[in-house]
Design an enzyme around this catalytic site. Structure first.
Site, short mmCIF file in Angstrom:
data_model
loop_
_atom_site.label_atom_id
_atom_site.label_comp_id
_atom_site.label_asym_id
_atom_site.label_seq_id
_atom_site.Cartn_x
_atom_site.Cartn_y
_atom_site.Cartn_z
N HIS A 82 22.66 13.11 -16.25
CA HIS A 82 23.19 14.48 -16.18
C HIS A 82 23.75 14.67 -14.78
O HIS A 82 23.21 14.12 -13.82
CB HIS A 82 22.08 15.51 -16.39
CG HIS A 82 21.58 15.59 -17.80
ND1 HIS A 82 22.16 16.38 -18.76
CD2 HIS A 82 20.55 14.96 -18.40
CE1 HIS A 82 21.50 16.25 -19.90
NE2 HIS A 82 20.52 15.39 -19.71
N LEU A 136 12.59 15.15 -21.84
CA LEU A 136 11.92 15.47 -23.10
C LEU A 136 11.76 14.20 -23.92
O LEU A 136 12.72 13.42 -24.01
CB LEU A 136 12.72 16.51 -23.89
CG LEU A 136 12.67 17.92 -23.31
CD1 LEU A 136 13.67 18.82 -24.00
CD2 LEU A 136 11.26 18.50 -23.41
N HIS A 177 21.46 6.69 -23.53
CA HIS A 177 22.50 7.72 -23.56
C HIS A 177 23.61 7.31 -22.61
O HIS A 177 23.37 7.12 -21.42
CB HIS A 177 21.93 9.08 -23.11
CG HIS A 177 20.86 9.59 -24.01
ND1 HIS A 177 21.11 10.40 -25.09
CD2 HIS A 177 19.52 9.36 -24.03
CE1 HIS A 177 19.97 10.68 -25.71
NE2 HIS A 177 18.99 10.05 -25.09
N LEU A 178 24.83 7.21 -23.15
CA LEU A 178 25.96 6.80 -22.30
C LEU A 178 26.94 7.94 -22.03
O LEU A 178 27.82 7.80 -21.18
CB LEU A 178 26.73 5.65 -22.94
CG LEU A 178 26.14 4.25 -22.82
CD1 LEU A 178 27.08 3.23 -23.47
CD2 LEU A 178 25.85 3.88 -21.38
N ASP A 200 15.73 5.37 -22.65
CA ASP A 200 16.12 6.78 -22.74
C ASP A 200 16.81 7.22 -21.45
O ASP A 200 16.72 8.38 -21.06
CB ASP A 200 14.92 7.68 -23.05
CG ASP A 200 15.36 9.05 -23.59
OD1 ASP A 200 16.55 9.20 -23.95
OD2 ASP A 200 14.51 9.96 -23.64
N HIS A 239 17.25 2.28 -26.62
CA HIS A 239 17.45 3.75 -26.61
C HIS A 239 18.19 4.13 -25.33
O HIS A 239 17.62 4.14 -24.25
CB HIS A 239 16.10 4.47 -26.66
CG HIS A 239 16.22 5.95 -26.77
ND1 HIS A 239 15.51 6.68 -27.70
CD2 HIS A 239 16.96 6.86 -26.09
CE1 HIS A 239 15.82 7.97 -27.58
NE2 HIS A 239 16.70 8.10 -26.60
N ASN A 244 24.06 11.84 -29.46
CA ASN A 244 24.03 13.28 -29.18
C ASN A 244 25.13 13.70 -28.20
O ASN A 244 24.88 14.29 -27.16
CB ASN A 244 22.65 13.73 -28.68
CG ASN A 244 22.22 13.09 -27.37
OD1 ASN A 244 22.65 11.98 -27.05
ND2 ASN A 244 21.38 13.77 -26.62
N LYS A 261 19.78 8.53 -36.21
CA LYS A 261 18.89 9.26 -35.31
C LYS A 261 18.53 10.63 -35.86
O LYS A 261 19.41 11.42 -36.21
CB LYS A 261 19.58 9.41 -33.94
CG LYS A 261 18.79 10.22 -32.91
CD LYS A 261 17.60 9.45 -32.38
CE LYS A 261 16.69 10.33 -31.54
NZ LYS A 261 16.67 10.01 -30.14
N ALA A 298 17.27 18.43 -19.41
CA ALA A 298 16.26 17.38 -19.55
C ALA A 298 16.92 16.02 -19.55
O ALA A 298 17.93 15.82 -20.24
CB ALA A 298 15.50 17.58 -20.86
N HIS A 350 10.70 7.00 -27.60
CA HIS A 350 10.03 7.46 -26.37
C HIS A 350 8.64 8.04 -26.62
O HIS A 350 8.39 9.21 -26.39
CB HIS A 350 10.91 8.45 -25.58
CG HIS A 350 11.66 9.47 -26.39
ND1 HIS A 350 11.04 10.34 -27.26
CD2 HIS A 350 12.98 9.75 -26.45
CE1 HIS A 350 11.96 11.11 -27.81
NE2 HIS A 350 13.14 10.78 -27.35
N HIS A 358 13.19 11.47 -32.84
CA HIS A 358 12.74 12.27 -31.70
C HIS A 358 11.56 13.08 -32.23
O HIS A 358 11.74 14.07 -32.93
CB HIS A 358 13.84 13.18 -31.17
CG HIS A 358 13.40 13.94 -29.95
ND1 HIS A 358 13.89 13.68 -28.69
CD2 HIS A 358 12.48 14.92 -29.79
CE1 HIS A 358 13.29 14.48 -27.81
NE2 HIS A 358 12.43 15.24 -28.45
O1 DOR Z 1 15.17 14.00 -21.62
C1 DOR Z 1 15.93 13.82 -22.55
N1 DOR Z 1 17.27 13.74 -22.37
N2 DOR Z 1 15.43 13.72 -23.77
C2 DOR Z 1 16.20 13.66 -24.85
O2 DOR Z 1 15.68 13.58 -25.93
C3 DOR Z 1 17.68 13.76 -24.73
C4 DOR Z 1 18.12 13.32 -23.42
C5 DOR Z 1 19.56 13.68 -23.12
O3 DOR Z 1 20.42 13.47 -23.97
O4 DOR Z 1 19.81 14.13 -22.01
ZN ZN Z 2 17.05 9.99 -25.80
#
Ligand code: DOR
Ligand code: ZN
Length: 358
Positions: free
Chosen positions: A251, A219, A15-16, A247, A13, A41, A99, A263, A174, A136
């Site tokens: 950011h 989250l 995020h790139l 996860d 899991h 996402n 997803k 988040a 998660h 999720h």
């Molecule tokens: O904390 C999170 N950040 N939870 C998620 O489900 C998405 C993720 C994000 O893409 O930043």
């Molecule tokens: Zn995630």
């Protein structure tokens, strides 16, 4: 003796993001992990096979020279996802999962599912194709307390969905609560969960230690100590239903530190080391390899990685920030120590070294 080798792990899991920001973070993962399930996402989300193929190419192009890393792509499920699209995704050999974000549950989830009745045909096809559904698991109902959203989702949506599709492979992403663990433990075959390093290492006090800590906001939100202990128990139990999924969600610093911060916790720079801390503290370092390197691949029906990596118990200080596109990001444990480091990068070197700590 503090050296520890394990089969090269995978991150189930991750995020790139995209563009220059992606190019800045992908190396953190690729230099340690063999593969990762890449979250869809983006803005706009990856809803078509063609989007996933193009995104995969961009990731491969951004890899640091000499790294071997396989991005495993996902489709973002919407009310309008067609069975034809899912069939095409599966045939591509590149899309490994779909997803499910309940609409509005988290970052870039606005196009998520609003009506679970509308995805029934797609779920039936996925069951047939053995294509896992990644969930999720949080309700978006603002009347439900934020700390209860996972447990309520499991009761209202996930448990009935798992029973309605008895062949569907489902991963509760998660997991953060004792209720999630109880659900996975008691569920039928084909149900599993990923567990993040931050939910294993921190409880909700970490969001408020000495003031509001936006870099500990994610989250599902961090939970109480009772839940954290149950996650540690599950992850270190040797149960093949639990496996590694960071996860890691980068950011830009400013977007987390604003009056309405995003988040997401970035952990890719130290992920395996952070899991090693958890397993060491639990006296279960001997269970780390299966959690990090075997159970996820087995669940997805993919071969286990052949290379190995070397971990050493050698504390290091995490930098205050890392580059992230036009700005920077603040990593988990910024300016604090991490007890383990990955020393040798992936190699075919076979070692019989086993931990003799703790
Ligand atoms: O904390 C999170 N950040 N939870 C998620 O489900 C998405 C993720 C994000 O893409 O930043
Ligand atoms: Zn995630």
């Amino acid at each position: 003796m503090t050296d520890f080798t394990l089969a090269r792990p995978d991150d189930w899991h991750l995020h790139l993001r995209d563009g220059a920001a992606m190019a800045d973070v992908v190396g953190h993962t690729a230099e340690v992990f063999g593969r990762a399930i890449i979250m869809p996402n983006l803005q706009p989300p990856i809803v078509r096979t063609a989007d996933a193929l193009a995104y995969r190419k961009r990731i491969l192009r951004a890899l640091p020279r000499g790294t071997s890393f396989e991005p495993l792509m996902t489709l973002y499920l919407t009310d309008d996802t067609s069975v034809e699209e899912v069939r095409m995704a599966h045939q591509s050999g590149v899309v490994r999962a779909v997803k499910l974000y309940p609409a509005g549950a988290t970052t870039n989830s606005d196009s998520g599912v609003t009506d679970f009745g509308r995805v029934e045909a797609v779920l039936a096809l996925m069951a047939e194709l053995a294509l896992p559904l990644l969930v999720h698991a949080e309700v978006t109902d603002p009347d439900v307390d934020i700390f209860d959203r996972e447990a309520v989702f499991i009761e209202r949506i996930l448990a009935p969905l798992v029973e309605a599709h008895p062949q569907l492979k489902v991963i509760l992403e998660h997991a953060t609560t004792a209720e999630a663990i109880a659900f996975v433990e008691g569920a039928r075959e084909g149900v599993a969960a990923t567990i993040t390093p931050h939910h294993l290492l921190m409880n909700r006090n970490a969001i408020f230690t000495g003031g509001v800590r936006p870099h500990h906001y994610c989250l599902p939100v961090l939970k109480s100590e009772r839940h954290r202990c149950e996650l540690v128990r599950a992850a270190t139990s040797g149960n093949r239903r639990y496996f590694l999924g960071t996860d890691s969600a980068p950011h830009e610093k400013e977007t987390k530190e604003g009056s309405c911060g995003c988040a997401g916790i970035f952990s890719a720079h130290a992920a395996v080391a952070l899991y090693a801390e958890v397993f060491e503290t639990a006296g279960a370092l001997d269970k780390l390899e299966a959690f990090a390197s075997f159970f996820g691949a087995d669940f997805y029906g993919l071969p286990r990685n052949k290379e190995r990596i070397l971990l050493r118990r050698e504390p290091w200080e995490v930098p205050a920030s890392y580059a992230f596109g036009s700005g920077s990001l603040v990593p988990l444990r910024a300016e604090e120590m991490v007890a383990w480091r990955v020393l040798a990068r992936p190699s075919h070197h076979k070692s019989t070294t086993r931990p003799n700590t703790p």
